[in-house]
Write a protein that holds these residues in place. Structure first.
Motif, PDB file in Angstrom:
ATOM      1  N   ALA A 217     110.679  85.213  96.387  1.00  0.00           N
ATOM      2  CA  ALA A 217     110.111  84.147  95.548  1.00  0.00           C
ATOM      3  C   ALA A 217     110.890  83.916  94.263  1.00  0.00           C
ATOM      4  N   TYR A 218     112.175  84.222  94.272  1.00  0.00           N
ATOM      5  CA  TYR A 218     113.007  83.993  93.096  1.00  0.00           C
ATOM      6  C   TYR A 218     112.984  82.524  92.686  1.00  0.00           C
ATOM      7  N   GLY A 219     112.889  81.630  93.656  1.00  0.00           N
ATOM      8  CA  GLY A 219     112.888  80.200  93.361  1.00  0.00           C
ATOM      9  C   GLY A 219     111.597  79.679  92.786  1.00  0.00           C
ATOM     10  N   ALA A 220     110.589  80.544  92.632  1.00  0.00           N
ATOM     11  CA  ALA A 220     109.279  80.104  92.147  1.00  0.00           C
ATOM     12  C   ALA A 220     109.033  80.497  90.702  1.00  0.00           C
ATOM     13  N   GLY A 221     110.096  80.823  89.948  1.00  0.00           N
ATOM     14  CA  GLY A 221     109.935  81.211  88.552  1.00  0.00           C
ATOM     15  C   GLY A 221     109.226  80.145  87.737  1.00  0.00           C
ATOM     16  N   GLU A 222     108.342  80.588  86.860  1.00  0.00           N
ATOM     17  CA  GLU A 222     107.568  79.649  86.050  1.00  0.00           C
ATOM     18  C   GLU A 222     108.494  78.737  85.241  1.00  0.00           C
ATOM     19  N   GLY A 223     108.209  77.439  85.274  1.00  0.00           N
ATOM     20  CA  GLY A 223     108.967  76.472  84.500  1.00  0.00           C
ATOM     21  C   GLY A 223     110.382  76.248  84.962  1.00  0.00           C
ATOM     22  N   GLY A 224     110.729  76.767  86.163  1.00  0.00           N
ATOM     23  CA  GLY A 224     112.098  76.630  86.637  1.00  0.00           C
ATOM     24  C   GLY A 224     113.087  77.468  85.863  1.00  0.00           C
ATOM     25  N   LEU A 225     112.587  78.434  85.076  1.00  0.00           N
ATOM     26  CA  LEU A 225     113.454  79.265  84.234  1.00  0.00           C
ATOM     27  C   LEU A 225     113.962  80.452  85.033  1.00  0.00           C
ATOM     28  N   ASP A 226     115.272  80.659  85.008  1.00  0.00           N
ATOM     29  CA  ASP A 226     115.859  81.761  85.762  1.00  0.00           C
ATOM     30  C   ASP A 226     115.325  83.097  85.258  1.00  0.00           C
ATOM     31  N   TYR A 227     115.148  84.018  86.192  1.00  0.00           N
ATOM     32  CA  TYR A 227     114.656  85.384  85.961  1.00  0.00           C
ATOM     33  C   TYR A 227     113.179  85.425  85.566  1.00  0.00           C
ATOM     34  N   ASN A 228     112.512  84.288  85.530  1.00  0.00           N
ATOM     35  CA  ASN A 228     111.167  84.245  84.962  1.00  0.00           C
ATOM     36  C   ASN A 228     110.113  84.816  85.910  1.00  0.00           C
ATOM     37  N   SER A 229     108.915  85.029  85.373  1.00  0.00           N
ATOM     38  CA  SER A 229     107.812  85.598  86.141  1.00  0.00           C
ATOM     39  C   SER A 229     107.369  84.657  87.254  1.00  0.00           C
ATOM     40  N   VAL A 230     106.870  85.258  88.327  1.00  0.00           N
ATOM     41  CA  VAL A 230     106.321  84.507  89.460  1.00  0.00           C
ATOM     42  C   VAL A 230     104.909  85.019  89.704  1.00  0.00           C
ATOM     43  N   ASP A 231     103.951  84.122  89.707  1.00  0.00           N
ATOM     44  CA  ASP A 231     102.566  84.514  89.977  1.00  0.00           C
ATOM     45  C   ASP A 231     101.981  83.518  90.961  1.00  0.00           C
ATOM     46  N   ILE A 232     102.149  83.816  92.238  1.00  0.00           N
ATOM     47  CA  ILE A 232     101.662  82.944  93.297  1.00  0.00           C
ATOM     48  C   ILE A 232     100.869  83.768  94.289  1.00  0.00           C
ATOM     49  N   SER A 233     100.126  83.100  95.125  1.00  0.00           N
ATOM     50  CA  SER A 233      99.258  83.800  96.065  1.00  0.00           C
ATOM     51  C   SER A 233     100.075  84.433  97.190  1.00  0.00           C
ATOM     52  N   GLU A 234      99.490  85.448  97.790  1.00  0.00           N
ATOM     53  CA  GLU A 234     100.108  86.047  98.965  1.00  0.00           C
ATOM     54  C   GLU A 234     100.247  85.014 100.075  1.00  0.00           C
TER      55      GLU A 234
END
Length: 749
Positions: A217-234
């Motif tokens: 889920a690297y592509g799902a970073g918050e705000g499109g920001l690289d290395y950013n947190s990802v919080d999505i459902s299983e």
């Protein structure tokens, strides 16, 4: 040429003798015996991968942390068994010297040589996002095969590709390395690239091991920001982000790289659920896992690890077998095992995986199998390889608009090439290429001059810089436009605006170039816009108003000739958008397979209290799958077999007639979409389920049929397992994800 003394040393080594004595069938016993002979430090060394001190190409720019100790120190580490291999090194000569050092180590276990071979080696192909626009996985397999042949000739055994992350936020710079926003397309290109890299046998001297990245889920970073947190459902992980990894593993990808990001509060590099429970226990992956560049060390900055020792422990126990660049494993694992903080069994497990990979690559049979300076010279940059690059480049180009049939251009006209990308050996090969060079690529002006005709008049005027105006630039561009019959406006992003750590808050053509476009448009001359880009862009003003727009991405070594092939009609455009072009940056992330919400805006004018931004429809400016040809394509006559009912164990055929009423032959990418009308989990408004490229001569028609099965309608249910539910479905055969095409319904019994 292969280091004869080192080969003789290898042939007399304990490891070689052991393997020869037991035979291929008993290979696991040989690996076990080697593990039993190793010290803790030697075991940790097999799990330590470092950037090559003797680096190749642009590696020093791409790798932010310089190797410590220098080349002599790395040779010493190889000779002491403290190093499993290096990456992004400098060709066969370097690999030979380092492998010779490894053959002087106590157990003489061969090194592995890795590299970022993302979209070509010395022969550079379109960036992966651009290549995905071909909607032709066989093309990706061909280019990956050429890349593997060239890379392996330079001593490389392992590539850190393909990137199989789904990318739905155009602000994210690393979307350029993947196949776009769609799950089916992502899976198809993941399989194709793995097959191309690994070839028919990993032991072949023209094969390199693939690495599916970045898990997950690297592509799902918050705000499109690289290395950013990802919080999505299983469920979203399993429905959207996991499938391309499963596809890559299904065709034998030998390695997986952990992602930089956290998922639901746990960094991927230390995420036992991801790296062991899903990847190993659920999917049965038996290959090698590796951290991304210093990913284990970054657990400290995440606030997940207390210090370096803790970071090494957490990453290793989570299931990351090999540490890249941080050297934390060689530094801390021996003591972690001695203290009991890490079980010896886990250490041996990881070491076995590394050794098995080296066996699979044929390195135990011949550590020098890919190290041959003559082969390196013979295989790299050949005319045949450049021909593949040109074909890939022109198949990646997408025609967004062609009002008034401005394209293709006639020969022998006065053409003004205007814009910062009109000419010059810059911004040609695109981001994340270690070994290729703009100097070896062919620019737009050269490509156009070669095809414009003997009586053509070609002028070249930059007009502006990428981000800033040029003194007198607009005046010169206006004068050039006024003296021409047609303007070819080459604008967009520089190659350092896409890729890792290149997130953008505004996904637009830079302001200086938009001002240039406005001034040139005011001349009234017909304009063909050539967009250079590594992401979907929000277009407006004179750029959007231009009668013809081509998306040309970063096309690689043969970009100039490929664009000219399209401009002058030598090749009819056939690319399709693998990402949605939103109407404004504020729509990001926008992707076609979104949910309807409880208040969708009906077709027609915008209504209050419906799901849309102020004044902007919740649709794309140019939809996923969109792309025009030089033909005139129409869809008609949807036909659904078996009375529109798909039985539990049967198939359903959905067909339509596609016609070309134009005067030019065309390749059309026919696309099949479905929507589950009512389900226990809300479903996307459309999902791509199949696509097919058809060639249509002028005046020709063809019936195009797709077969649907129950499995094609699977989704992750309430119990987090794949399920299929009977009910009604809408179905479209259309030229894009938001085009009407022809529509019908069927029922799953």
């Amino acid at each position: 040429m292969l280091g004869g003394a080192a080969v003789l040393v290898w042939r007399s080594s304990p490891a070689r003798a052991l393997l020869a004595s037991v035979g291929t069938g008993a290979l696991p016993l040989a690996v076990e015996a080697l593990v039993g002979q190793m010290t803790l430090e030697e075991k940790a060394g097999q799990l330590t991968l470092m950037a090559a001190a003797w680096a190749g190409g642009a590696a020093s720019k791409l790798n932010p942390i310089a190797p410590t100790g220098g080349y002599e120190s790395q040779l010493a580490d190889a000779g002491a068994g403290r190093l499993t291999g290096v990456f992004n090194g400098n060709g066969a000569k370097m690999a030979l010297a380092m492998q010779q050092a490894a053959m002087r180590s106590r157990l003489k276990i061969p090194l592995i040589f890795a590299a970022d071979v993302i979209h070509g080696f010395r022969t550079v192909f379109p960036v992966p996002l651009g290549e995905a626009a071909s909607f032709d996985p066989t093309l990706a397999e061909r280019t990956a095969r050429v890349a593997a042949v060239e890379a392996a000739a330079a001593g490389i055994d392992w590539t850190f590709a393909p990137m199989v992350d789904i990318a739905r936020d155009a602000r994210w710079g690393r979307g350029v390395e993947g196949a776009g926003e769609d799950v089916l397309l992502g899976c198809d290109f993941a399989r194709a690239r793995v097959r191309g890299f690994q070839g028919s046998a990993l032991t072949a001297n023209d094969a390199v091991m693939a690495c599916a990245k970045h898990f997950a889920a690297y592509g799902a970073g918050e705000g499109g920001l690289d290395y950013n947190s990802v919080d999505i459902s299983e469920r979203t992980l399993r429905d959207v982000y996991f499938p391309p990894f499963e596809a890559a593993l299904d065709v034998g990808a030998g390695s997986v790289m952990a992602a930089f990001n956290e998922v639901a509060g746990i960094p991927a590099t230390a995420n036992h659920w991801l790296m062991t429970e899903v990847l190993r226990d659920e999917w049965g992956f038996g290959g090698l896992t590796v951290s991304d560049y210093t990913g284990d060390m970054e657990l400290i900055a995440h606030g997940f690890a207390a210090d370096e020792r803790d970071a090494a422990r957490l990453a290793f126990l989570a299931g990351v077998d090999m540490s890249m660049q941080s050297a934390l494993y060689i530094k801390y694992l021996p003591d972690l095992v001695r203290s009991g903080a890490v079980p010896m069994a886990r250490l041996d497990q990881a070491v076995r995986r590394v050794l098995r990979v080296k066996v699979a690559l044929g390195l135990f049979a011949d550590p020098f199998r890919r190290i041959d300076a003559k082969r390196e010279a013979a295989r790299i940059g050949t005319p045949a390889n450049r021909a593949v690059a040109r074909d890939a480049a022109r198949r990646s180009i997408v025609l967004l608009k062609n009002d008034g049939a401005l394209l293709p251009l006639a020969q022998n006209r006065r053409i003004a090439l205007i814009g910062p990308f009109a000419a010059g050996q810059h911004d040609l090969i695109g981001p994340w290429n270690v070994y290729g060079s703009d100097a070896d690529a062919i620019d737009l002006a050269t490509g156009v001059r070669a095809q414009a005709g003997p009586r053509a008049a070609i002028s070249v005027t930059p007009g502006s810089g990428v981000d800033a105006p040029l003194d007198g630039g607009i005046a010169a561009a206006v004068a050039a436009a006024q003296a021409a019959d047609v303007v070819v406006l080459a604008i967009g992003e520089s190659q350092d605006m896409s890729g890792e750590a290149q997130a953008r808050t505004e996904i637009v053509v830079p302001a200086a170039q938009r001002a240039l476009a406005e001034a040139v448009a005011a001349t009234g001359k017909p304009i063909v816009v050539l967009l250079k880009n590594g992401r979907a862009l929000a277009l407006d003003g004179a750029v959007l108003a231009a009668p013809a727009i081509l998306v040309t991405w970063f096309l690689g070594s043969e970009g100039g000739p490929a664009i000219a092939d399209i401009l002058f009609g030598r090749f009819s455009p056939s690319g399709r958008l693998p990402v949605s072009f939103s109407r404004a940056t504020g729509q990001a992330p926008y992707y076609y397979a979104h949910k309807a919400t409880g208040r969708p805006n009906p077709d027609g004018p915008l209504e209050p209290f419906k799901a849309h931004y102020r004044g902007i429809p919740n649709t794309a400016l140019f939809a996923f799958g969109h792309g025009l040809t030089y033909g005139q394509i129409a869809y008609a006559g949807l036909d659904v077999s078996d009375g529109g009912t798909l039985s539990a164990d049967g198939t359903l055929t959905v067909s339509a007639t596609v016609s070309n009423s134009g005067k030019v032959a065309a390749d059309e990418v026919v696309q099949l979409y479905v929507h589950d009308v009512a389900a226990s989990i809300t479903r996307p408004v459309r999902q791509l389920k199949a696509y097919r490229r058809v060639s249509l001569a002028p005046g020709a028609s063809q019936k195009v049929s797709f077969t649907l099965r129950r499995a094609d309608l699977t989704f992750i249910g309430t119990d987090m397992k794949p399920t299929v539910e009977p009910g009604a479905f809408r179905v479209w055969i259309a030229p894009s994800a938001e085009a009407g095409g022809v529509e019908g319904r069927f029922t799953l019994a």
